[in-house]
Design a protein around this motif. Structure first.
Motif, PDB file in Angstrom:
ATOM      1  N   LEU A  13       0.826  -1.201   0.000  1.00 17.59           N
ATOM      2  CA  LEU A  13       0.000   0.000   0.000  1.00 17.59           C
ATOM      3  C   LEU A  13       0.857   1.246   0.000  1.00 17.59           C
ATOM      4  O   LEU A  13       1.765   1.392   0.813  1.00 17.59           O
ATOM      5  N   THR A  14       0.536   2.142  -0.924  1.00 19.31           N
ATOM      6  CA  THR A  14       1.130   3.472  -0.967  1.00 19.31           C
ATOM      7  C   THR A  14      -0.034   4.451  -0.892  1.00 19.31           C
ATOM      8  O   THR A  14      -1.024   4.278  -1.595  1.00 19.31           O
ATOM      9  N   SER A  15       0.079   5.467  -0.043  1.00 20.18           N
ATOM     10  CA  SER A  15      -1.026   6.405   0.114  1.00 20.18           C
ATOM     11  C   SER A  15      -0.517   7.801   0.419  1.00 20.18           C
ATOM     12  O   SER A  15       0.450   7.962   1.169  1.00 20.18           O
ATOM     13  N   SER A  16      -1.227   8.778  -0.139  1.00 16.87           N
ATOM     14  CA  SER A  16      -0.893  10.175   0.157  1.00 16.87           C
ATOM     15  C   SER A  16      -1.316  10.549   1.573  1.00 16.87           C
ATOM     16  O   SER A  16      -0.906  11.582   2.088  1.00 16.87           O
ATOM     17  N   VAL A  17      -2.110   9.703   2.201  1.00 15.61           N
ATOM     18  CA  VAL A  17      -2.568   9.949   3.572  1.00 15.61           C
ATOM     19  C   VAL A  17      -2.188   8.765   4.481  1.00 15.61           C
ATOM     20  O   VAL A  17      -2.912   8.428   5.412  1.00 15.61           O
ATOM     21  N   MET A  18      -1.048   8.168   4.209  1.00 16.04           N
ATOM     22  CA  MET A  18      -0.613   6.962   4.919  1.00 16.04           C
ATOM     23  C   MET A  18      -0.516   7.185   6.430  1.00 16.04           C
ATOM     24  O   MET A  18      -0.978   6.352   7.207  1.00 16.04           O
ATOM     25  N   LYS A  19       0.052   8.290   6.856  1.00 11.78           N
ATOM     26  CA  LYS A  19       0.228   8.534   8.295  1.00 11.78           C
ATOM     27  C   LYS A  19      -1.117   8.633   9.016  1.00 11.78           C
ATOM     28  O   LYS A  19      -1.261   8.133  10.125  1.00 11.78           O
ATOM     29  N   GLN A  20      -2.085   9.266   8.379  1.00 17.40           N
ATOM     30  CA  GLN A  20      -3.379   9.460   9.022  1.00 17.40           C
ATOM     31  C   GLN A  20      -4.285   8.237   8.908  1.00 17.40           C
ATOM     32  O   GLN A  20      -4.981   7.882   9.857  1.00 17.40           O
ATOM     33  N   TYR A  21      -4.309   7.593   7.741  1.00 17.87           N
ATOM     34  CA  TYR A  21      -5.323   6.570   7.467  1.00 17.87           C
ATOM     35  C   TYR A  21      -4.778   5.238   6.948  1.00 17.87           C
ATOM     36  O   TYR A  21      -5.558   4.374   6.552  1.00 17.87           O
ATOM     37  N   GLY A  22      -3.486   5.046   6.951  1.00 18.26           N
ATOM     38  CA  GLY A  22      -2.880   3.840   6.386  1.00 18.26           C
ATOM     39  C   GLY A  22      -3.426   2.547   6.960  1.00 18.26           C
ATOM     40  O   GLY A  22      -3.768   1.618   6.228  1.00 18.26           O
ATOM     41  N   ARG A  23      -3.528   2.471   8.289  1.00 16.33           N
ATOM     42  CA  ARG A  23      -4.037   1.242   8.924  1.00 16.33           C
ATOM     43  C   ARG A  23      -5.497   0.985   8.567  1.00 16.33           C
ATOM     44  O   ARG A  23      -5.901  -0.150   8.357  1.00 16.33           O
ATOM     45  N   ARG A  24      -6.277   2.039   8.495  1.00 20.81           N
ATOM     46  CA  ARG A  24      -7.696   1.896   8.133  1.00 20.81           C
ATOM     47  C   ARG A  24      -7.837   1.401   6.694  1.00 20.81           C
ATOM     48  O   ARG A  24      -8.638   0.513   6.410  1.00 20.81           O
ATOM     49  N   ILE A  25      -7.077   1.983   5.769  1.00 22.99           N
ATOM     50  CA  ILE A  25      -7.140   1.569   4.372  1.00 22.99           C
ATOM     51  C   ILE A  25      -6.747   0.101   4.246  1.00 22.99           C
ATOM     52  O   ILE A  25      -7.423  -0.678   3.560  1.00 22.99           O
ATOM     53  N   GLU A  26      -5.684  -0.288   4.923  1.00 19.96           N
ATOM     54  CA  GLU A  26      -5.249  -1.684   4.891  1.00 19.96           C
ATOM     55  C   GLU A  26      -6.335  -2.605   5.428  1.00 19.96           C
ATOM     56  O   GLU A  26      -6.615  -3.657   4.838  1.00 19.96           O
ATOM     57  N   ARG A  27      -6.980  -2.217   6.513  1.00 17.82           N
ATOM     58  CA  ARG A  27      -8.044  -3.046   7.084  1.00 17.82           C
ATOM     59  C   ARG A  27      -9.211  -3.207   6.107  1.00 17.82           C
ATOM     60  O   ARG A  27      -9.733  -4.304   5.926  1.00 17.82           O
ATOM     61  N   VAL A  28      -9.611  -2.115   5.449  1.00 21.22           N
ATOM     62  CA  VAL A  28     -10.718  -2.175   4.485  1.00 21.22           C
ATOM     63  C   VAL A  28     -10.359  -3.090   3.318  1.00 21.22           C
ATOM     64  O   VAL A  28     -11.183  -3.904   2.877  1.00 21.22           O
ATOM     65  N   ILE A  29      -9.130  -3.004   2.827  1.00 22.74           N
ATOM     66  CA  ILE A  29      -8.697  -3.861   1.718  1.00 22.74           C
ATOM     67  C   ILE A  29      -8.714  -5.325   2.141  1.00 22.74           C
ATOM     68  O   ILE A  29      -9.261  -6.187   1.434  1.00 22.74           O
ATOM     69  N   ARG A  30      -8.148  -5.625   3.285  1.00 20.60           N
ATOM     70  CA  ARG A  30      -8.097  -7.021   3.757  1.00 20.60           C
ATOM     71  C   ARG A  30      -9.492  -7.570   4.060  1.00 20.60           C
ATOM     72  O   ARG A  30      -9.795  -8.719   3.731  1.00 20.60           O
ATOM     73  N   GLU A  31     -10.352  -6.770   4.664  1.00 23.43           N
ATOM     74  CA  GLU A  31     -11.718  -7.213   4.954  1.00 23.43           C
ATOM     75  C   GLU A  31     -12.486  -7.503   3.672  1.00 23.43           C
ATOM     76  O   GLU A  31     -13.212  -8.495   3.587  1.00 23.43           O
ATOM     77  N   THR A  32     -12.341  -6.646   2.678  1.00 21.08           N
ATOM     78  CA  THR A  32     -13.040  -6.835   1.409  1.00 21.08           C
ATOM     79  C   THR A  32     -12.582  -8.113   0.726  1.00 21.08           C
ATOM     80  O   THR A  32     -13.400  -8.903   0.242  1.00 21.08           O
ATOM     81  N   ALA A  33     -11.272  -8.335   0.692  1.00 19.67           N
ATOM     82  CA  ALA A  33     -10.743  -9.563   0.084  1.00 19.67           C
ATOM     83  C   ALA A  33     -11.257 -10.795   0.823  1.00 19.67           C
ATOM     84  O   ALA A  33     -11.671 -11.785   0.203  1.00 19.67           O
ATOM     85  N   ALA A  34     -11.284 -10.743   2.147  1.00 20.55           N
ATOM     86  CA  ALA A  34     -11.762 -11.878   2.946  1.00 20.55           C
ATOM     87  C   ALA A  34     -13.248 -12.134   2.703  1.00 20.55           C
ATOM     88  O   ALA A  34     -13.669 -13.284   2.563  1.00 20.55           O
ATOM     89  N   GLU A  35     -14.048 -11.070   2.641  1.00 18.62           N
ATOM     90  CA  GLU A  35     -15.481 -11.213   2.396  1.00 18.62           C
ATOM     91  C   GLU A  35     -15.762 -11.873   1.048  1.00 18.62           C
ATOM     92  O   GLU A  35     -16.762 -12.571   0.892  1.00 18.62           O
ATOM     93  N   LEU A  36     -14.873 -11.659   0.085  1.00 15.56           N
ATOM     94  CA  LEU A  36     -15.043 -12.246  -1.241  1.00 15.56           C
ATOM     95  C   LEU A  36     -14.378 -13.617  -1.351  1.00 15.56           C
ATOM     96  O   LEU A  36     -14.367 -14.215  -2.427  1.00 15.56           O
ATOM     97  N   GLY A  37     -13.801 -14.099  -0.266  1.00 13.10           N
ATOM     98  CA  GLY A  37     -13.239 -15.439  -0.251  1.00 13.10           C
ATOM     99  C   GLY A  37     -11.868 -15.571  -0.880  1.00 13.10           C
ATOM    100  O   GLY A  37     -11.470 -16.663  -1.275  1.00 13.10           O
ATOM    101  N   VAL A  38     -11.137 -14.487  -0.960  1.00 17.99           N
ATOM    102  CA  VAL A  38      -9.783 -14.534  -1.517  1.00 17.99           C
ATOM    103  C   VAL A  38      -8.823 -14.917  -0.392  1.00 17.99           C
ATOM    104  O   VAL A  38      -8.751 -14.238   0.632  1.00 17.99           O
ATOM    105  N   GLU A  39      -8.095 -16.002  -0.596  1.00 14.18           N
ATOM    106  CA  GLU A  39      -7.175 -16.491   0.429  1.00 14.18           C
ATOM    107  C   GLU A  39      -5.717 -16.177   0.128  1.00 14.18           C
ATOM    108  O   GLU A  39      -4.932 -15.954   1.041  1.00 14.18           O
ATOM    109  N   HIS A  40      -5.354 -16.183  -1.168  1.00 10.78           N
ATOM    110  CA  HIS A  40      -3.967 -15.963  -1.566  1.00 10.78           C
ATOM    111  C   HIS A  40      -3.945 -14.968  -2.725  1.00 10.78           C
ATOM    112  O   HIS A  40      -4.513 -15.238  -3.783  1.00 10.78           O
ATOM    113  N   ALA A  41      -3.273 -13.835  -2.517  1.00 10.41           N
ATOM    114  CA  ALA A  41      -3.179 -12.832  -3.575  1.00 10.41           C
ATOM    115  C   ALA A  41      -2.124 -11.805  -3.211  1.00 10.41           C
ATOM    116  O   ALA A  41      -1.826 -11.588  -2.038  1.00 10.41           O
ATOM    117  N   LEU A  42      -1.592 -11.172  -4.237  1.00  7.82           N
ATOM    118  CA  LEU A  42      -0.776  -9.977  -4.069  1.00  7.82           C
ATOM    119  C   LEU A  42      -1.676  -8.820  -4.442  1.00  7.82           C
ATOM    120  O   LEU A  42      -2.212  -8.776  -5.558  1.00  7.82           O
TER     121      LEU A  42
END
Length: 98
Positions: free
Chosen positions: A33-62
């Motif tokens: 993840l690269t973000s222009s707001v990484m310091k403020q929201y980096g962890r939140r963005i990462e959580r949303v990405i991981r949750e979305t992938a998990a909800e769709l049943g993706v187990e292995h991906a880059l």
């Protein structure tokens, strides 16, 4: 969900996020993840990405994401679109069930 190819969704415009999803055989979800707001929201963005992938049943991906200040709903939409494209899914019901 089985990923069959590399796919991209989103743009590099302000308030958007470009997400690339690449299938992997093993190793879980690897997120770059690269973000222009990484310091403020980096962890939140990462959580949303991981949750979305998990909800769709993706187990292995880059998943590579370049964020330009996207809202959570945009992050979810871009990650979902990239995953559906990578899985070569065409008949997708986008409506929320009643």
């Amino acid at each position: 969900m089985e990923l069959k190819k590399t796919a991209v969704a989103g743009t590099m415009e302000s308030s958007d996020i470009m997400v690339t999803v690449e299938p992997r055989e093993s190793g879980g979800i690897v997120l770059e993840l690269t973000s222009s707001v990484m310091k403020q929201y980096g962890r939140r963005i990462e959580r949303v990405i991981r949750e979305t992938a998990a909800e769709l049943g993706v187990e292995h991906a880059l998943i590579c994401a370049v964020d330009k200040g996207a809202l959570d709903c945009t992050v979810r939409a871009r990650v979902s679109a990239a995953i559906f494209r990578a899985a070569e899914r065409e008949n997708i019901t986008w409506e929320v069930g009643k």
